[in-house]
Design an enzyme around this catalytic site. Structure first.
Site, short mmCIF file in Angstrom:
data_model
loop_
_atom_site.label_atom_id
_atom_site.label_comp_id
_atom_site.label_asym_id
_atom_site.label_seq_id
_atom_site.Cartn_x
_atom_site.Cartn_y
_atom_site.Cartn_z
N GLY A 41 0.83 -1.19 0.00
CA GLY A 41 0.00 0.00 0.00
C GLY A 41 0.87 1.24 0.00
O GLY A 41 1.94 1.26 -0.62
N CYS A 42 0.46 2.25 0.71
CA CYS A 42 1.18 3.53 0.76
C CYS A 42 2.65 3.32 1.15
O CYS A 42 2.95 2.82 2.23
CB CYS A 42 0.52 4.45 1.76
SG CYS A 42 1.46 5.94 2.14
N PHE A 43 3.55 3.73 0.26
CA PHE A 43 4.97 3.47 0.57
C PHE A 43 5.50 4.34 1.69
O PHE A 43 6.48 3.99 2.34
CB PHE A 43 5.86 3.54 -0.67
CG PHE A 43 5.75 4.76 -1.56
CD1 PHE A 43 5.30 5.99 -1.12
CD2 PHE A 43 6.14 4.65 -2.90
CE1 PHE A 43 5.24 7.09 -1.96
CE2 PHE A 43 6.08 5.74 -3.75
CZ PHE A 43 5.63 6.97 -3.28
#
Length: 222
Positions: A41-43
């Site tokens: 998901g969001c890095f």
């Protein structure tokens, strides 16, 4: 005063010794480093989580898995590049193993969700473990099997061959701890504050705790 041949030879020998020591140090440093690439998901969140782990030298946000060279954040999030938001984790295997990192990774995401992660939807935000050889693949398969058994549910996180990892723009690196000011829907905020607001609003830690309970290694540590 003229420099004698003895002094010249001594200086050259010293330079050669210094060069050899420097090369040896670089080889030892390389031997103490390994790399794991995961998509969760969001890095920003994955980077923030794994930079807290003892033995992790660096975590870098970027993209992999697609077909477009030198992808930009805008292009990847717009879709069509095939890339996922990913993080390249450089670690010292003498302090933390690949298996241990994968154990933590699978318990820091929702590996039952094939359509994205938390509030971020779409292929770009799906999970994956990237491997470079058969040994890494076997370690990843064991980690996935253990996670599925512990969870009592199917783990849909795929194990994929690692291609080129493209670092994201400098703007995204260390976002979670940056004091740079950005404009958010809450008004001007430091990146570190904006990150915490985003993570809370996205429900990442709440969902991970719901799935993994006390086994979630990073929930609540943002």
């Amino acid at each position: 005063m003229l420099i004698g041949m003895r002094e010249v030879k001594g200086a050259m020998l010293a330079l050669l010794i210094a060069g050899a020591l420097c090369l040896q140090a670089k080889r030892l440093e390389a031997a103490e480093r390994a790399v794991l690439v995961v998509a969760g998901g969001c890095f920003w969140c994955v980077e923030a989580d794994f930079e807290k782990v003892r033995g992790v030298i660096e975590a870098e946000s970027g993209f992999t898995g697609g077909t477009v060279a030198n992808p930009t954040y805008r292009a990847v999030t717009h879709g069509g590049t095939g890339h996922l938001e990913a993080v390249r984790i450089t670690f010292d295997p003498a302090q933390v193993t690949r298996g241990q990192l994968l154990h933590m990774f699978l318990r820091s995401v929702d590996p039952t969700d094939a359509r994205g992660q938390f509030c971020d939807r779409g292929e770009t935000y799906t999970t994956a473990i990237f491997v470079s050889d058969q040994t890494e693949k076997e370690i990843a398969k064991a980690a996935v099997a253990t996670a599925a058994a512990d969870l009592g549910k199917e783990v849909v996180t795929p194990i994929r061959d690692l291609g080129t990892f493209w670092p994201a723009e400098a703007y995204h690196q260390d976002y979670y701890k940056s004091r740079d000011i950005v404009l958010t829907r809450f008004g001007p905020r430091q990146k570190a504050t904006a990150y915490r607001l985003y993570r809370d609003a996205c429900g990442r830690d709440a969902r991970v705790r719901e799935l993994w309970g006390g086994d979630a290694p990073f929930a609540g540590q943002s």
